[in-house]
Write a protein that holds these residues in place. Structure first.
Motif, PDB file in Angstrom:
ATOM      1  N   MET A 178      77.293 -64.806  15.775  1.00 39.92           N
ATOM      2  CA  MET A 178      77.930 -65.230  17.034  1.00 39.92           C
ATOM      3  C   MET A 178      78.696 -66.589  16.392  1.00 39.92           C
ATOM      4  N   LEU A 216      77.456 -69.526  15.716  1.00 39.39           N
ATOM      5  CA  LEU A 216      76.903 -70.570  16.455  1.00 39.39           C
ATOM      6  C   LEU A 216      76.246 -71.399  15.364  1.00 39.39           C
ATOM      7  N   CYS A 226      69.751 -62.443  19.364  1.00 36.18           N
ATOM      8  CA  CYS A 226      69.444 -61.422  18.034  1.00 36.18           C
ATOM      9  C   CYS A 226      68.423 -61.838  17.483  1.00 36.18           C
ATOM     10  N   CYS A 272      68.299 -63.815  14.724  1.00 32.97           N
ATOM     11  CA  CYS A 272      68.709 -63.778  13.201  1.00 32.97           C
ATOM     12  C   CYS A 272      68.407 -65.108  12.648  1.00 32.97           C
ATOM     13  N   CYS A 273      68.683 -66.230  13.485  1.00 33.76           N
ATOM     14  CA  CYS A 273      68.420 -67.613  13.070  1.00 33.76           C
ATOM     15  C   CYS A 273      67.066 -67.912  12.835  1.00 33.76           C
ATOM     16  N   ILE A 288      66.586 -71.919  22.612  1.00 31.28           N
ATOM     17  CA  ILE A 288      67.935 -71.590  22.871  1.00 31.28           C
ATOM     18  C   ILE A 288      68.029 -70.986  24.280  1.00 31.28           C
TER      19      ILE A 288
HETATM   20  S1  SF4 Z   1      69.724 -65.813  18.522  1.00 33.33           S
HETATM   21 FE1  SF4 Z   1      70.316 -67.207  16.680  1.00 33.33          FE
HETATM   22  S2  SF4 Z   1      71.400 -66.030  15.443  1.00 33.33           S
HETATM   23 FE2  SF4 Z   1      71.213 -64.726  17.040  1.00 33.33          FE
HETATM   24  S3  SF4 Z   1      73.384 -65.409  18.506  1.00 33.33           S
HETATM   25 FE3  SF4 Z   1      71.583 -66.550  19.017  1.00 33.33          FE
HETATM   26  S4  SF4 Z   1      71.792 -68.282  17.850  1.00 33.33           S
HETATM   27 FE4  SF4 Z   1      72.765 -66.796  16.598  1.00 33.33          FE
END
Ligand code: SF4
Ligand code: SF4
Lengths: 333, 430
Positions: free
Chosen positions: B370, B372, B400, B402-403, B417
């Motif tokens: 995304m 971010l 998701c 990934c981070c 988050i």
């Molecule tokens: S979970 Fe992490 S990688 Fe996935 S959209 Fe949110 S901030 Fe981006």
């Protein structure tokens, strides 16, 4: 239920590539060929300086963390890496107390007092080096050693200057025209590339640094943007600025590869945005070349990186990532 | 041609069950059917303790526009209506039904219908009444997605067969075994939406599935295997190179995305008037003796499913509903399979990750699909600076993972988050 199930936040798996400790180790591994080669070139002295620097770093890290009441994290390898990089930036002939002071400064003042790993805003190894440069300039600029089977300058008969010194002040050593010609000669370039010339412990062999650096880019620890930005802008300036050195001479001499691959790319002190990393790399390249051509020092790598470190927070602030779906083409419509 | 989106990661696929055919699980003795299995308001209970129900009897009515009815998944008697562990919200009101082992279906269900002549409105009503929600995991009521406002013209319907989560193979098997049903379901959606174009999206690790669909003459786009390829916005970007605006929906770029499982459920609803009472679940992980792709009745408890797969190999340490990237770790094996349950993963070991300091390596930024800066958002959330967190796009996060997956410091970024998002929303409501 006999056993409690573990409840934790997603994701439930983590990349196997590397954690911080492994990343530090991989960077160290990428530097080991250079270390071995430098030990061969300059003798066991180089290795001793490196070891002193590393041990001081680790001890200082442990002691400061202890005194600050923090968890001792010397196992993460970051102090080892700082010690190693600092030693790589020292001339091989320096007295043994110099690396002790340098790495103590690097760890205590440039790293731990800012909050430790992740919070320091300038590269500790470079800060340590800058501190030594300011305090003991003669030790830092005179204690060169000629490598085995080679000469300090890469040119036969001239033994008291490194190639970049020669380029800066050729008339101090003989007929400038001849010296410059010899510096840009293919044999000199070859010695520079392989590393059979004098210089700091870790900046000898462009070839080995290149191999280590590319390895780190491939496994994703080093960001290619910084390296390409750095080398790209450097090359461009080397071609257009009035310098007596040829492009290859500039590329392979001094600490350029060590700086571009291993120091400018330090995670903590370089920008985190993608655009920011380009800007950072390009900035480093421009400054390095400006210092080499017009600055007071023959070499500009470490000051350039330090200066860009200082700008890192600003660069980060000014270059945000583009969020997916952010309207960008408004104007085109 | 393989296409893509920016960011993303490549977790090990571990799709061990991709060659295992879907098998119908025998009827459980009891089912625990939550009234809330979808995004939106829970259904309003229609039955009381003691009521006799058949398969497909409506036991909960949709309550409001964004809601969905629920149906009994077995025949028998309602023995209780009470709170029970829930795989998503912890605990919720459930209808507990004891089986009479007759598997008797509600009248009219399972009788072949001629749906080709139905109007769009009638088809939409059928999907709504069948309690169909997105089976990819989000469980958003399908009929809502199929009723975009008039001014939003939909030109493309994408049927999502990416199944980008590691380990899960339910959608893959469904395409291989019931391609016609999926295609029919997709055509029903297409008719309802009046969308000129229908595209099936499949990742290139499922070329056999893509082949089967292609043979049936539908348009198939093969995408690079990359997580989260199946996330709506990333999928639209990869397939059509359109970018859903921030805070917007796929319909803002003329798209609707439906999962293959959802399409199949819609087909069954139209053809047999069968409400959504079962779904395919991948049961896998080192903790189950025989990993399977199972057709499970909604409301079946995890423990019953696992026992049907030969039971545990060793005492379980972690049970996940969903995939390893976005799934939810369960605290109890009593939780039932609900409409959005795509997989049950059982692990006998569960590594804990030591959280280190952020070393500003920027991996999280490089992989975020995304765009971010997860490290910045997480720091703002830690400092309880939710305003800045929002400015940095916390609400755009699709969770998701990934981070956090790629963070060398093992910081549970998604956890921070998510918390930040909840706080931002809470502060806004005030
Ligand atoms: S979970 Fe992490 S990688 Fe996935 S959209 Fe949110 S901030 Fe981006
Ligand atoms: S991946 Fe982790 S360590 Fe790296 S910048 Fe992001 S939060 Fe920090």
């Amino acid at each position: 239920m006999k056993e409690l199930l573990q409840v934790s936040a997603s994701p439930h798996i983590r990349a196997k590539y590397y954690d911080i400790n492994q990343a530090m180790r991989l960077v160290i591994i990428a530097l080991i060929p250079t270390l071995i080669f430098s030990t061969y070139l300059f003798g066991i002295r180089a290795l001793i300086i490196v070891l002193i620097s590393i041990i001081t770093s680790v001890v200082c890290e442990a002691v400061t963390q202890r005194m600050l009441g923090k968890e001792i994290t010397i196992a993460d390898g970051s102090a080892v890496l700082t010690g190693l990089l600092l030693a790589f930036n020292l001339p091989p002939g320096v007295p043994f107390w110099l690396p002790i002071i340098g790495s103590a400064f690097a760890i205590i003042f440039a790293k731990q007092l800012f909050g430790g790993l992740g919070y320091n805003f300038i590269n500790p190894a470079l800060a340590g080096r800058a501190f030594l440069m300011a305090s003991w300039p003669s030790a830092m600029t005179k204690e060169w050693l000629a490598p085995i089977n080679g000469t300090l300058s890469g040119i036969d008969g001239i033994t008291s200057a490194t190639p970049l010194n020669l380029l800066k002040n050729p008339s101090n050593y003989g007929d400038p025209n001849i010296i410059i010609k010899q510096l840009n000669d293919f044999t000199t370039i070859k010695s520079l590339f392989i590393g059979k010339v004098g210089g700091c412990i870790g900046e000898t062999s462009a070839l080995l640094l290149l191999i280590g650096g590319v390895f780190l880019i491939i496994i994703g620890i080093v960001d290619y943007r910084i390296v390409i930005g750095y080398l790209g802008s450097f090359i461009l300036l080397a071609l257009i600025l009035p310098t007596k050195g040829s492009l290859l001479f500039h590329l392979f001499s001094g600490g350029l590869f060590l700086g571009a691959f291993f120091m400018a790319t330090d995670w903590v002190t370089s920008p985190i945005t993608k655009k920011g990393r380009w800007i950072f790399g390009i900035g480093c390249g421009i400054l390095t070349m400006l210092i080499r051509v017009w600055g007071g020092y023959p070499e500009g790598v470490s000051y350039s990186i330090l200066l860009m470190n200082v700008f890192t927070p600003l660069i980060d602030r000014l270059t945000k990532e583009r969020i997916f779906g952010e309207i960008k083409k408004e104007r085109k419509k | 041609m393989a296409k893509g989106f920016s960011g993303g990661v490549h977790p090990p696929e571990e799709k061990h069950t991709e060659k295992t055919s879907i098998e119908a699980m025998p009827l459980p003795k009891r089912v625990y059917i939550p009234f809330s299995q979808h995004t939106g308001k829970p259904a309003r209970p229609l039955v009381e303790k003691g009521a006799e129900v058949k398969v497909g009897t409506k036991i909960g009515e949709a309550d409001g526009f964004i809601s969905s009815p629920v149906h009994s998944s077995i025949s028998g008697k309602v023995v209780d209506i009470k709170r029970h562990p829930h795989p998503v919200v912890g605990e919720s009101l459930c209808c507990i039904i004891e089986s009479d082992n007759q598997d008797e279906w509600e009248q009219g269900v399972k009788v072949k219908q001629n749906y080709e002549s139905l109007t769009r409105e009638e088809l939409l009503q059928i999907i709504k009444d069948a309690g169909i929600v997105g089976l990819g995991g989000a469980a958003f009521p399908t009929y809502v997605k199929l009723s975009p406002p008039k001014e939003k013209k939909i030109d493309t319907l994408i049927i999502n067969g990416c199944e980008c989560e590691p380990m899960l193979t339910a959608d893959h098997r469904l395409i291989l075994e019931y391609p016609m049903g999926i295609i029919e379901g997709a055509r029903i959606f297409q008719r309802i939406l009046d969308a000129p174009r229908l595209i099936f999206a499949v990742e290139d690790n499922k070329l056999d599935a893509a082949q089967i669909l292609k043979k049936e003459g539908v348009e198939v786009v093969i995408l690079k295997t990359k997580y989260p390829q199946g996330a709506e916005k990333q999928l639209i970007k990869a397939v059509l190179n359109r970018e859903v605006p921030r805070g917007g929906l796929p319909m803002d770029v003329g798209c609707v995305v439906q999962n293959v499982g959802t399409a199949y459920a819609a087909f069954q609803a139209a053809k047999y008037r069968k409400p959504l009472i079962d779904r395919v679940v991948t049961v896998t992980g080192d903790g189950v003796k025989e990993p399977k792709n199972l057709l499970v009745r909604i409301g079946t408890r995890a423990i019953d499913v696992i026992n049907h797969c030969g039971g545990y190999t060793n005492p379980p340490k972690k049970i996940i509903f969903g995939g390893p990237m976005m799934g939810i770790a369960q605290f109890s094996e009593e939780v039932p399979v609900i409409k959005g349950t795509s997989g049950i993963i059982v692990w006998t070991s569960s590594p804990t990750f030591q959280e280190g300091p952020c070393v500003r390596c920027a991996s999280c930024i490089d992989v975020c699909p995304m765009g971010l800066m997860p490290t910045e958002i997480y720091k703002f959330v830690q400092n309880r600076n939710f305003q800045e967190a929002e400015k940095f796009g916390a609400l755009d996060c699709i969770e998701c993972g990934c981070c956090a997956f790629s963070c060398p410091a093992k910081i549970p970024l998604v956890h921070y988050i998510k918390f930040g998002k909840a706080e931002i929303r809470r502060l806004k409501q005030k």
